[in-house]
Enzyme design. Structure first.
Site, short mmCIF file in Angstrom:
data_model
loop_
_atom_site.label_atom_id
_atom_site.label_comp_id
_atom_site.label_asym_id
_atom_site.label_seq_id
_atom_site.Cartn_x
_atom_site.Cartn_y
_atom_site.Cartn_z
N ARG A 138 -8.58 -0.88 4.75
CA ARG A 138 -7.78 0.21 4.16
C ARG A 138 -6.40 -0.31 3.76
O ARG A 138 -5.82 0.18 2.80
CB ARG A 138 -7.61 1.35 5.18
CG ARG A 138 -8.83 2.21 5.35
CD ARG A 138 -8.49 3.44 6.15
NE ARG A 138 -7.23 3.98 5.69
CZ ARG A 138 -6.30 4.54 6.47
NH1 ARG A 138 -6.50 4.65 7.75
NH2 ARG A 138 -5.19 4.99 5.96
N ARG A 191 -0.56 14.76 13.30
CA ARG A 191 0.03 14.49 11.99
C ARG A 191 -0.01 15.70 11.04
O ARG A 191 -0.72 15.70 10.04
CB ARG A 191 -0.63 13.29 11.33
CG ARG A 191 -0.38 12.02 12.09
CD ARG A 191 -0.99 10.82 11.45
NE ARG A 191 -0.18 10.26 10.37
CZ ARG A 191 -0.47 9.13 9.75
NH1 ARG A 191 -1.52 8.44 10.08
NH2 ARG A 191 0.31 8.68 8.80
N CYS A 226 -6.13 13.10 12.95
CA CYS A 226 -6.56 11.74 12.67
C CYS A 226 -6.42 10.93 13.94
O CYS A 226 -5.89 11.42 14.94
CB CYS A 226 -5.76 11.12 11.54
SG CYS A 226 -4.11 10.68 12.02
N LYS A 281 0.84 -1.21 0.00
CA LYS A 281 0.00 0.00 0.00
C LYS A 281 0.87 1.26 0.00
O LYS A 281 0.66 2.17 -0.80
CB LYS A 281 -0.89 0.01 1.25
CG LYS A 281 -1.56 1.34 1.52
CD LYS A 281 -2.52 1.29 2.70
CE LYS A 281 -1.90 1.62 4.04
NZ LYS A 281 -1.60 3.06 4.24
N ASN A 282 1.85 1.29 0.90
CA ASN A 282 2.62 2.53 1.05
C ASN A 282 3.64 2.74 -0.06
O ASN A 282 4.24 3.81 -0.15
CB ASN A 282 3.32 2.55 2.42
CG ASN A 282 2.33 2.81 3.54
OD1 ASN A 282 1.16 3.06 3.30
ND2 ASN A 282 2.81 2.75 4.77
N ASP A 305 4.24 1.03 12.25
CA ASP A 305 3.12 0.29 11.68
C ASP A 305 3.09 -1.19 12.10
O ASP A 305 2.17 -1.91 11.73
CB ASP A 305 3.16 0.37 10.14
CG ASP A 305 2.69 1.71 9.62
OD1 ASP A 305 2.19 2.52 10.42
OD2 ASP A 305 2.83 1.96 8.41
C1 UD1 Z 1 3.87 7.10 6.52
C2 UD1 Z 1 3.10 5.83 6.26
C3 UD1 Z 1 2.46 5.35 7.54
C4 UD1 Z 1 3.52 5.20 8.65
C5 UD1 Z 1 4.35 6.46 8.78
C6 UD1 Z 1 5.52 6.31 9.73
C7 UD1 Z 1 2.39 6.13 3.96
C8 UD1 Z 1 1.26 6.38 3.00
N1 UD1 Z 1 2.06 6.13 5.27
O1 UD1 Z 1 2.94 8.09 6.97
O2 UD1 Z 1 1.85 4.08 7.29
O3 UD1 Z 1 2.88 4.95 9.88
O4 UD1 Z 1 4.87 6.85 7.49
O5 UD1 Z 1 6.33 5.27 9.33
O6 UD1 Z 1 3.50 5.90 3.55
N2 UD1 Z 1 5.45 14.98 10.83
C9 UD1 Z 1 5.49 16.32 11.09
N3 UD1 Z 1 5.34 17.21 10.05
C10 UD1 Z 1 5.16 16.78 8.76
C11 UD1 Z 1 5.12 15.41 8.51
C12 UD1 Z 1 5.29 14.52 9.56
O7 UD1 Z 1 5.65 16.75 12.24
O8 UD1 Z 1 5.03 17.64 7.87
C13 UD1 Z 1 5.64 14.00 11.93
C14 UD1 Z 1 4.41 13.13 12.16
O9 UD1 Z 1 3.46 13.75 12.96
C15 UD1 Z 1 5.03 11.91 12.79
C16 UD1 Z 1 6.39 11.81 12.10
O10 UD1 Z 1 6.64 13.09 11.56
O11 UD1 Z 1 5.23 12.11 14.16
C17 UD1 Z 1 6.47 10.77 11.00
O12 UD1 Z 1 5.36 10.93 10.13
P1 UD1 Z 1 5.45 10.63 8.58
O13 UD1 Z 1 6.68 9.84 8.27
O14 UD1 Z 1 5.23 11.88 7.83
O15 UD1 Z 1 4.18 9.70 8.33
P2 UD1 Z 1 3.37 9.62 6.99
O16 UD1 Z 1 4.26 9.92 5.85
O17 UD1 Z 1 2.10 10.39 7.11
#
Ligand code: UD1
Length: 421
Positions: free
Chosen positions: A400, A124, A119, A22-23, A308
């Site tokens: 999902r 996030r 969420c 998925k990711n 995850d």
């Molecule tokens: C992706 C994965 C999700 C997984 C996560 C962490 C996909 C589609 N989803 O989610 O399954 O759980 O990586 O491995 O690939 N953060 C910020 N600011 C930002 C972005 C992130 O503060 O602009 C923080 C988040 O709140 C979190 C951390 O960074 O604490 C990591 O999040 P992130 O790696 O961005 O997760 P996703 O990419 O949303």
């Protein structure tokens, strides 16, 4: 509404294929926006999140066709000017919709994408995505709950230092930088296999990227990219979930199409718990222990233990021969499975980001529900071990990210079925 009914107690045995990731699929679908023309993707998993991306493409006036014989084969025709908008109704059901922001801004010079909002597993934010695009010269405005980004003369290379390694943030910036003028240096990047795979596919489309998989990635922008033709690689989280399911039941299972090299941290903890895991052919052979040993673990960005997989491994710890300490460092609020596991007889105490799991001799089946995808998977795993019947409700969370998990588990001999509850 559907629910999964499980009669626990059977050791899993047999062979099963791991589905496409998925990711990995979601950023690859977003990356099609970078090149006009016809893209071909294979092994695209049949999941609710992929269907959401399909609805988003529909909204953007992009044709996405699934092959009639093999619905995992997808053809996407990207027109010269799709509608550069991701509406709230879609982004709120799937945060990863934000992945279209980088490619749309880079190729069309503008995009309008809803802010995802909170969420179940925490706030996030997407500040890092926006900061990065601003460094590349996009003008970012937040209006009426939407991000409006604009770069009418195209993006320009720059130096982006992420405050936290963000997976989709790194992916968004890789895609944006691929079509920017000049060179971009991305620092403190996420190093997840899905990021590396995106970079590999972008390179196949003509992008010039150095260092993917390292913390510092350099992208030399190019004028245009060609459409992609790729098969989505196997899902390491689905594989990890099946490994834990095999382990907790003391099972004996072969997973085909499983990339063990992406699962080092998970395999290490499962081995510590007494599980035998060996590479075999295109996958792995796993044999669960009679009673698992307790394991301490803490989640961290790749190559650390994946957030995850935290809920699923915690399910294993509930029946271990001793106490385990679990720390969640990536997301806030990612212990929603704890109260439900406790209702099944587990003994877990949470304080802040730490859970102490005292192993119990057995779990007892119960009606349970979870509010996120991986939490639901952990309850299914607990149900496989529990005495009696477990009913996991709100299955749409599971759908999902897992392709009919109940079918794979029943193929391995579990007594599990989907019912209308
Ligand atoms: C992706 C994965 C999700 C997984 C996560 C962490 C996909 C589609 N989803 O989610 O399954 O759980 O990586 O491995 O690939 N953060 C910020 N600011 C930002 C972005 C992130 O503060 O602009 C923080 C988040 O709140 C979190 C951390 O960074 O604490 C990591 O999040 P992130 O790696 O961005 O997760 P996703 O990419 O949303």
């Amino acid at each position: 509404m559907d629910a999964i009914e499980i009669h626990g107690g059977r050791p899993l045995a047999g062979e099963v294929d791991v589905s496409g990731s998925k990711n990995a699929a979601l950023p690859l679908l977003a990356a099609t926006l970078l090149a006009e023309g016809r893209h071909h993707l294979g092994n695209v998993p049949l999941l609710a999140d992929i269907a959401t991306m399909g609805r988003l493409f529909d909204h953007m006036r992009i044709d996405l066709d699934r092959d009639e014989v093999d619905p995992r084969r997808v053809t996407i025709r990207v027109p010269s000017s799709p509608r550069a908008e991701a509406p709230y109704e879609l982004v709120k059901t799937m945060r990863a919709s934000v992945l279209v922001l980088g490619p749309l801004t880079a190729r069309l010079g503008h995009a309008r994408v809803s802010l995802p909002g909170g969420c179940a597993i925490g706030a996030r934010p997407i500040d890092q995505h926006l900061k990065g695009l601003a460094v590349l010269g996009a003008e970012i405005r937040l209006e009426h709950g939407y991000v409006e980004s604009s770069a009418p003369r195209g993006l320009k290379g720059g130096r982006v230092v992420f405050d936290v390694p963000t997976v989709t943030g790194t992916e968004n910036l890789l895609m944006a930088a691929a079509l920017a003028h000049g060179t971009t240096v991305l620092e403190n990047c996420a190093r997840e296999p899905e990021v590396v795979e995106l970079a590999r596919v972008l390179a196949g489309m003509g992008a010039r990227i150095e260092g993917a998989g390292d913390a510092v990635v350099t992208v030399h922008g190019v004028e245009s990219l060609a459409p992609m033709k790729v098969d989505v690689f196997p899902d390491r989280i689905e594989a990890g979930t099946l490994l834990v399911a095999a382990a907790i039941t003391g099972g004996n299972v072969v997973l085909h199409r499983c990339r063990l090299e992406d699962l080092d941290a998970v395999a290490a903890k499962l081995r510590e718990a007494g599980t035998r895991i060996e590479p075999i052919g295109d996958g792995v052979h796993v044999q669960g222990p009679r009673v698992p040993a307790p394991v301490d673990f803490r989640t961290a960005p790749y190559p650390g233990f994946p957030t995850d997989m935290q809920a699923q491994l915690m399910a294993l710890c509930t029946v271990a021969d001793g106490s385990s300490v679990v720390q969640e460092t990536v997301f806030e609020n990612r212990f929603m499975h704890v109260s439900e596991l406790d209702r099944m007889g587990a003994d877990i105490k949470v304080e802040g980001h730490t859970a102490v799991v005292k192993g119990v001799p057995s779990l007892s089946g119960a009606p349970v529900m979870a509010t996120d995808l991986r939490a639901s998977a952990s309850l299914v795993i607990a149900g496989l071990k529990a005495q009696g019947t477990t009913l996991v409700q709100r299955v749409y969370h599971l759908d999902r990210g897992y392709e009919r998990l109940e079918n794979k588990l029943s193929q391995l001999g579990a007594e599990v079925r989907r019912i209308r509850a």
